[in-house]
Write a protein that holds these residues in place. Structure first.
Motif, mmCIF file in Angstrom:
data_model
loop_
_atom_site.group_PDB
_atom_site.id
_atom_site.type_symbol
_atom_site.label_atom_id
_atom_site.label_comp_id
_atom_site.label_asym_id
_atom_site.label_seq_id
_atom_site.Cartn_x
_atom_site.Cartn_y
_atom_site.Cartn_z
ATOM 1 N N PRO A 169 0.828 -1.211 0.000
ATOM 2 C CA PRO A 169 0.000 0.000 0.000
ATOM 3 C C PRO A 169 0.862 1.260 0.000
ATOM 4 C CG PRO A 169 -0.757 -1.588 1.641
ATOM 5 C CD PRO A 169 0.554 -2.085 1.141
ATOM 6 N N GLU A 170 0.391 2.280 -0.709
ATOM 7 C CA GLU A 170 1.137 3.526 -0.809
ATOM 8 C C GLU A 170 0.799 4.500 0.314
ATOM 9 O OE1 GLU A 170 0.484 5.136 -4.639
ATOM 10 O OE2 GLU A 170 1.480 3.499 -5.706
ATOM 11 N N VAL A 171 -0.360 4.339 0.928
ATOM 12 C CA VAL A 171 -0.775 5.229 2.006
ATOM 13 C C VAL A 171 0.021 4.911 3.265
ATOM 14 C CG1 VAL A 171 -2.676 5.816 3.551
ATOM 15 C CG2 VAL A 171 -3.089 5.599 1.100
ATOM 16 N N ARG A 172 0.544 5.944 3.901
ATOM 17 C CA ARG A 172 1.306 5.765 5.132
ATOM 18 C C ARG A 172 0.463 6.224 6.321
ATOM 19 N NH1 ARG A 172 7.181 8.225 3.605
ATOM 20 N NH2 ARG A 172 6.202 9.042 1.734
ATOM 21 N N ALA A 173 0.277 5.306 7.275
ATOM 22 C CA ALA A 173 -0.561 5.569 8.443
ATOM 23 C C ALA A 173 0.278 5.580 9.708
ATOM 24 C CB ALA A 173 -1.660 4.522 8.558
ATOM 25 N N VAL A 174 -0.024 6.497 10.602
ATOM 26 C CA VAL A 174 0.630 6.585 11.903
ATOM 27 C C VAL A 174 -0.445 6.489 12.973
ATOM 28 C CG1 VAL A 174 1.935 8.081 13.459
ATOM 29 C CG2 VAL A 174 2.551 7.963 11.037
ATOM 30 N N LEU A 175 -0.208 5.661 13.984
ATOM 31 C CA LEU A 175 -1.143 5.496 15.087
ATOM 32 C C LEU A 175 -0.760 6.408 16.236
ATOM 33 C CD1 LEU A 175 -1.773 2.988 13.387
ATOM 34 C CD2 LEU A 175 -1.960 1.653 15.503
ATOM 35 N N ALA A 176 -1.757 7.071 16.833
ATOM 36 C CA ALA A 176 -1.528 7.940 17.992
ATOM 37 C C ALA A 176 -2.604 7.647 19.026
ATOM 38 C CB ALA A 176 -1.566 9.410 17.576
ATOM 39 N N MET A 177 -2.223 6.986 20.108
ATOM 40 C CA MET A 177 -3.176 6.579 21.151
ATOM 41 C C MET A 177 -2.412 5.992 22.322
ATOM 42 S SD MET A 177 -4.723 3.280 19.115
ATOM 43 C CE MET A 177 -5.016 4.307 17.664
ATOM 44 N N ASP A 178 -3.131 5.605 23.346
ATOM 45 C CA ASP A 178 -2.526 4.957 24.508
ATOM 46 C C ASP A 178 -2.453 3.456 24.241
ATOM 47 O OD1 ASP A 178 -1.764 3.942 26.935
ATOM 48 O OD2 ASP A 178 -3.334 4.926 28.104
ATOM 49 N N PRO A 179 -1.236 2.893 24.109
ATOM 50 C CA PRO A 179 -1.123 1.475 23.771
ATOM 51 C C PRO A 179 -1.054 0.543 24.975
ATOM 52 C CG PRO A 179 1.041 2.487 23.668
ATOM 53 C CD PRO A 179 0.077 3.569 24.125
ATOM 54 N N ARG A 180 -1.210 1.083 26.177
ATOM 55 C CA ARG A 180 -1.083 0.247 27.379
ATOM 56 C C ARG A 180 -2.323 -0.626 27.574
ATOM 57 N NH1 ARG A 180 -0.067 4.911 31.641
ATOM 58 N NH2 ARG A 180 -1.849 5.683 30.438
ATOM 59 N N PRO A 181 -2.155 -1.773 28.262
ATOM 60 C CA PRO A 181 -3.310 -2.631 28.552
ATOM 61 C C PRO A 181 -4.394 -1.845 29.279
ATOM 62 C CG PRO A 181 -1.261 -3.741 29.098
ATOM 63 C CD PRO A 181 -0.910 -2.314 28.782
ATOM 64 N N PRO A 182 -5.677 -2.092 28.996
ATOM 65 C CA PRO A 182 -6.203 -3.110 28.080
ATOM 66 C C PRO A 182 -6.314 -2.648 26.631
ATOM 67 C CG PRO A 182 -8.008 -2.026 29.185
ATOM 68 C CD PRO A 182 -6.754 -1.390 29.738
ATOM 69 N N ARG A 183 -5.850 -1.417 26.335
ATOM 70 C CA ARG A 183 -6.025 -0.878 24.979
ATOM 71 C C ARG A 183 -5.006 -1.431 23.994
ATOM 72 N NH1 ARG A 183 -7.392 5.232 27.171
ATOM 73 N NH2 ARG A 183 -9.430 4.692 28.027
ATOM 74 N N ASP A 184 -4.030 -2.190 24.496
ATOM 75 C CA ASP A 184 -3.080 -2.822 23.592
ATOM 76 C C ASP A 184 -3.774 -3.811 22.663
ATOM 77 O OD1 ASP A 184 -3.648 -4.429 25.797
ATOM 78 O OD2 ASP A 184 -1.727 -5.469 25.699
ATOM 79 N N VAL A 185 -4.905 -4.352 23.116
ATOM 80 C CA VAL A 185 -5.691 -5.258 22.272
ATOM 81 C C VAL A 185 -6.234 -4.503 21.064
ATOM 82 C CG1 VAL A 185 -7.729 -6.741 22.186
ATOM 83 C CG2 VAL A 185 -6.286 -6.725 24.228
ATOM 84 N N LEU A 186 -6.733 -3.288 21.307
ATOM 85 C CA LEU A 186 -7.243 -2.461 20.222
ATOM 86 C C LEU A 186 -6.123 -2.127 19.239
ATOM 87 C CD1 LEU A 186 -9.717 0.475 20.491
ATOM 88 C CD2 LEU A 186 -7.573 0.814 19.267
ATOM 89 N N VAL A 187 -4.938 -1.777 19.759
ATOM 90 C CA VAL A 187 -3.811 -1.408 18.900
ATOM 91 C C VAL A 187 -3.401 -2.584 18.021
ATOM 92 C CG1 VAL A 187 -1.386 -0.741 18.877
ATOM 93 C CG2 VAL A 187 -2.968 0.380 20.462
ATOM 94 N N ALA A 188 -3.298 -3.777 18.622
ATOM 95 C CA ALA A 188 -2.875 -4.953 17.860
ATOM 96 C C ALA A 188 -3.872 -5.295 16.757
ATOM 97 C CB ALA A 188 -2.700 -6.142 18.805
ATOM 98 N N ASP A 189 -5.155 -5.256 17.084
ATOM 99 C CA ASP A 189 -6.183 -5.571 16.098
ATOM 100 C C ASP A 189 -6.212 -4.514 14.994
ATOM 101 O OD1 ASP A 189 -8.333 -7.066 15.025
ATOM 102 O OD2 ASP A 189 -9.777 -5.717 15.977
#
Length: 334
Positions: A3-23
Motif C-alpha cells: 500500500p502507498e498510504v502511510r498511516a501513523v497510530l496515535a493513542m494509549d497502547p497500554r493494557p487493556p487498549r493494547d488489544v485495540l492497537v494490535a487488532d
C-alpha cells in the motif's frame, strides 16, 4: 504491491487498549503502510519524522492533541481517522482549517452504549435494583411487592437527545410494549416520528416519563441542562439513566432528589467521575453506579477497529468517509 498510504497510530497502547492497537494494526495492513511506533507524545524523539511522512493519522483513546503545530509538522497529512467516539478533545481547529478529512467510530461505539441503556431501562421498569436490595434485606418472597409496583407494559420512556446513541436507543426500544418520547431541539417533529418516537418539549419529556434516559452531548449550553426544575417534574418513583456525560445533569440537584428517595437512578457517568469515596450516592439502595462501562470494551473493541480500518480503506481508494466529522456537526455533537 505494498500500500502507498502511510498511516501513523496515535493513542494509549497500554493494557487493556493494547488489544485495540494490535487488532487495528492487523486490519490496517492491507490498506496502508503502518508506522511501527505508536505515538503517545508528538514532541517525543522520532515523532516528528513519523508525522512528516504520514498521509493518515489513526487516533484513539489517549491520543495527544493534534495542535496547529502538529498539523504544520505533517505536510502530507490528509486524513484523521479516530478509532473511538468524540474527536472534540484532541483535534484542534487547525485540522479543519487545513482541509484535513476527519472520521470517527462514534457510530460503532454507540452500539454498546445503546445496548446497556436498553438493558437498564427494562430492568428499571421491573424495579430490579430495588427488589434486589429488598430481597437481600428481608430474604423472603415479600420482596416481590417492590417489583409489583412497576412493570414495562405501556410504560413511558423519555429519550433526551437524538444523538447517535439516542437514535439507537429508540430503535432498540421498538419491539417492546413501551411509549417512547423524544426531545431534541435540532430534529424536526416529522423526523422524530419517523424514528418511532413521539416528539415532545423538554418539560413534557420529564413530566411524562417513567424512565428518562440522557444522551445529550456535553457542550457549554448543555452543562447543567438537567437541573432541579426538570428533575422535580419527574414523577415519584421515576428512574433517571445517564450514559452521556455527568455534567449534563446538575449533580447537587440529583443528589438531593436521590437522598430523598423520591427518584431512582442508573448512572454510568457522574460529576465528578468517579465520585469521592464518601459521597452519599455510593450507599443508596435506589442508585446503581457503574464505572463508565457502557461504551466499547472487551470484544466490542473490534467494532471500533473494523470501522477505522474501513475508513482507511475508503481513504486509500479515494472514496469519501462513511462517518465524516465536519466542523459544523462537531458544534452540536459529542
Amino acid at each position: 504491491m505494498s500500500p502507498e498510504v502511510r498511516a501513523v497510530l496515535a493513542m494509549d497502547p497500554r493494557p487493556p487498549r493494547d488489544v485495540l492497537v494490535a487488532d487495528l494494526r492487523e486490519r490496517l495492513r492491507p490498506h496502508a503502510q503502518v508506522h511501527e511506533e505508536v505515538l503517545t507524545d508528538f514532541a517525543a524523539p522520532g515523532a516528528r519524522a513519523a508525522l512528516a511522512g504520514a498521509d493518515v493519522l489513526v487516533t484513539g483513546w489517549g491520543s495527544p492533541r493534534v495542535s496547529a503545530e502538529v498539523v504544520a509538522a505533517a505536510p502530507r497529512l490528509r486524513a484523521v481517522v479516530h478509532a473511538a467516539g468524540t474527536v472534540r478533545h484532541h483535534l484542534s481547529p487547525a485540522v479543519w482549517d487545513r482541509g484535513i478529512a476527519v472520521s470517527s467510530a462514534a457510530a460503532a461505539n454507540a452500539v454498546p452504549v445503546a445496548e446497556y441503556t436498553l438493558a437498564v431501562v427494562l430492568l428499571a421498569g421491573k424495579r430490579v435494583l430495588e427488589s434486589a436490595h429488598e430481597y437481600a434485606r428481608v430474604r423472603s418472597r415479600a420482596a416481590t411487592a417492590v417489583s409489583d409496583a412497576g412493570g414495562n407494559h405501556g410504560a413511558t420512556v423519555g429519550v433526551l437527545s437524538a444523538s447517535l446513541v439516542g437514535r439507537r436507543v429508540v430503535e432498540l426500544l421498538r419491539p417492546f410494549d413501551l411509549r417512547v418520547l423524544l426531545h431534541d431541539p435540532y430534529v424536526a417533529d416529522a423526523d422524530v416520528r419517523a424514528l418511532g418516537a413521539e416528539p415532545v418539549g423538554l418539560a413534557e419529556l420529564f413530566g411524562r416519563s417513567d424512565v428518562l434516559t440522557v444522551h445529550t452531548p456535553l457542550l457549554p449550553e448543555t452543562t447543567g441542562l438537567v437541573d432541579a426544575g426538570l428533575l422535580a417534574r419527574l414523577r415519584d418513583g421515576a428512574t433517571l439513566v445517564n450514559t452521556a456525560r455527568g455534567p449534563v445533569v446538575d449533580a447537587d440537584a440529583l443528589t438531593a432528589e436521590l437522598l430523598s428517595g423520591r427518584l431512582h437512578a442508573v448512572l454510568d457517568v457522574t460529576d465528578p467521575e468517579p465520585l469521592p469515596p464518601q459521597h452519599p450516592l455510593w450507599g443508596l439502595p435506589n442508585v446503581l453506579l457503574t464505572p463508565h462501562v457502557a461504551g466499547s470494551a472487551g470484544n466490542e473493541l473490534q467494532r471500533l477497529t473494523a470501522s477505522a480500518a474501513a475508513e482507511v480503506e475508503r481513504f486509500a481508494a479515494g472514496r469519501p468517509f462513511a462517518h465524516p466529522v465536519t466542523r459544523t456537526a462537531l458544534e452540536r455533537s459529542a
